[in-house]
Design a protein around this motif. Structure first.
Motif, PDB file in Angstrom:
ATOM      1  N   ARG A  55      29.042  45.267  22.048  1.00  0.00           N
ATOM      2  CA  ARG A  55      29.425  43.889  21.758  1.00  0.00           C
ATOM      3  C   ARG A  55      28.679  42.862  22.597  1.00  0.00           C
ATOM      4  O   ARG A  55      28.292  41.840  22.098  1.00  0.00           O
ATOM      5  N   MET A  56      28.532  43.100  23.864  1.00  0.00           N
ATOM      6  CA  MET A  56      27.898  42.183  24.812  1.00  0.00           C
ATOM      7  C   MET A  56      28.264  40.724  24.546  1.00  0.00           C
ATOM      8  O   MET A  56      27.429  39.888  24.233  1.00  0.00           O
ATOM      9  N   VAL A  57      29.542  40.431  24.646  1.00  0.00           N
ATOM     10  CA  VAL A  57      30.031  39.068  24.438  1.00  0.00           C
ATOM     11  C   VAL A  57      29.450  38.167  25.528  1.00  0.00           C
ATOM     12  O   VAL A  57      29.592  38.460  26.710  1.00  0.00           O
ATOM     13  N   PRO A  58      28.797  37.094  25.151  1.00  0.00           N
ATOM     14  CA  PRO A  58      28.262  36.172  26.165  1.00  0.00           C
ATOM     15  C   PRO A  58      29.374  35.276  26.707  1.00  0.00           C
ATOM     16  O   PRO A  58      30.122  34.667  25.947  1.00  0.00           O
ATOM     17  N   PHE A  59      29.476  35.229  28.016  1.00  0.00           N
ATOM     18  CA  PHE A  59      30.437  34.343  28.666  1.00  0.00           C
ATOM     19  C   PHE A  59      29.729  33.053  29.058  1.00  0.00           C
ATOM     20  O   PHE A  59      28.569  33.076  29.467  1.00  0.00           O
ATOM     21  N   SER A  60      30.442  31.938  28.987  1.00  0.00           N
ATOM     22  CA  SER A  60      29.908  30.680  29.503  1.00  0.00           C
ATOM     23  C   SER A  60      30.000  30.726  31.034  1.00  0.00           C
ATOM     24  O   SER A  60      30.749  31.532  31.598  1.00  0.00           O
ATOM     25  N   GLU A  61      29.256  29.859  31.691  1.00  0.00           N
ATOM     26  CA  GLU A  61      29.329  29.802  33.159  1.00  0.00           C
ATOM     27  C   GLU A  61      30.748  29.508  33.644  1.00  0.00           C
ATOM     28  O   GLU A  61      31.213  30.156  34.577  1.00  0.00           O
ATOM     29  N   PRO A  62      31.463  28.546  33.030  1.00  0.00           N
ATOM     30  CA  PRO A  62      32.844  28.303  33.473  1.00  0.00           C
ATOM     31  C   PRO A  62      33.746  29.534  33.299  1.00  0.00           C
ATOM     32  O   PRO A  62      34.623  29.784  34.123  1.00  0.00           O
ATOM     33  N   GLU A  63      33.533  30.300  32.232  1.00  0.00           N
ATOM     34  CA  GLU A  63      34.337  31.509  32.026  1.00  0.00           C
ATOM     35  C   GLU A  63      34.055  32.530  33.114  1.00  0.00           C
ATOM     36  O   GLU A  63      34.982  33.118  33.686  1.00  0.00           O
ATOM     37  N   LEU A  64      32.775  32.758  33.402  1.00  0.00           N
ATOM     38  CA  LEU A  64      32.424  33.721  34.457  1.00  0.00           C
ATOM     39  C   LEU A  64      32.953  33.275  35.808  1.00  0.00           C
ATOM     40  O   LEU A  64      33.455  34.090  36.582  1.00  0.00           O
ATOM     41  N   THR A  65      32.863  31.991  36.071  1.00  0.00           N
ATOM     42  CA  THR A  65      33.369  31.464  37.342  1.00  0.00           C
ATOM     43  C   THR A  65      34.880  31.655  37.440  1.00  0.00           C
ATOM     44  O   THR A  65      35.396  32.090  38.476  1.00  0.00           O
TER      45      THR A  65
END
Length: 118
Positions: A55-65
């Motif tokens: 799947r490799m769902v891309p996270f936004s920077e705010p989500e990763l933070t």
């Protein structure tokens, strides 16, 4: 925002509530295990879930933070339940790799934080 955004936001809110409610005088080792099971482990597993199975769902920077801050906050609370002050600064990927090796959130936390000492 990824499809995991609402779950990440919920984890972030719960982590903040846990930090605000934390009472070091009343904290027990069992409380620390709860922070791992219901907090850090959930954050790490969400990352694993999003990054496996093709799947490799891309996270936004705010989500990763938010995910990283929440996970590290719970790891800090876990350490404090053992009487250890710790400023956790682990990446979610780093924690996910350890979790996949150990298959156990308690071992993962111990290996990352070195709490308790072995």
């Amino acid at each position: 925002m990824s499809r995991y955004g609402p779950r990440i936001a919920a984890l972030e809110r719960r982590a903040e509530r846990d930090r605000e409610a934390f009472d070091p005088a009343a904290a027990t080792v069992a409380d620390g295990r709860q922070y791992l099971r219901d907090g850090a482990g959930q954050a790490i597993w969400l990352y694993v879930e999003a990054r496996t199975g093709g799947r490799m769902v891309p996270f936004s920077e705010p989500e990763l933070t938010a995910l990283r801050t929440s996970m590290n906050g719970w790891l800090e609370l876990y350490a404090r339940c053992h009487g250890v002050e710790l400023e956790a600064d682990f990446t979610v990927r780093e924690a996910a790799e350890v979790l996949l090796e150990t298959r156990n959130v308690f071992d993962t936390a111990q290996l990352l934080t070195r709490v308790p000492e072995r």
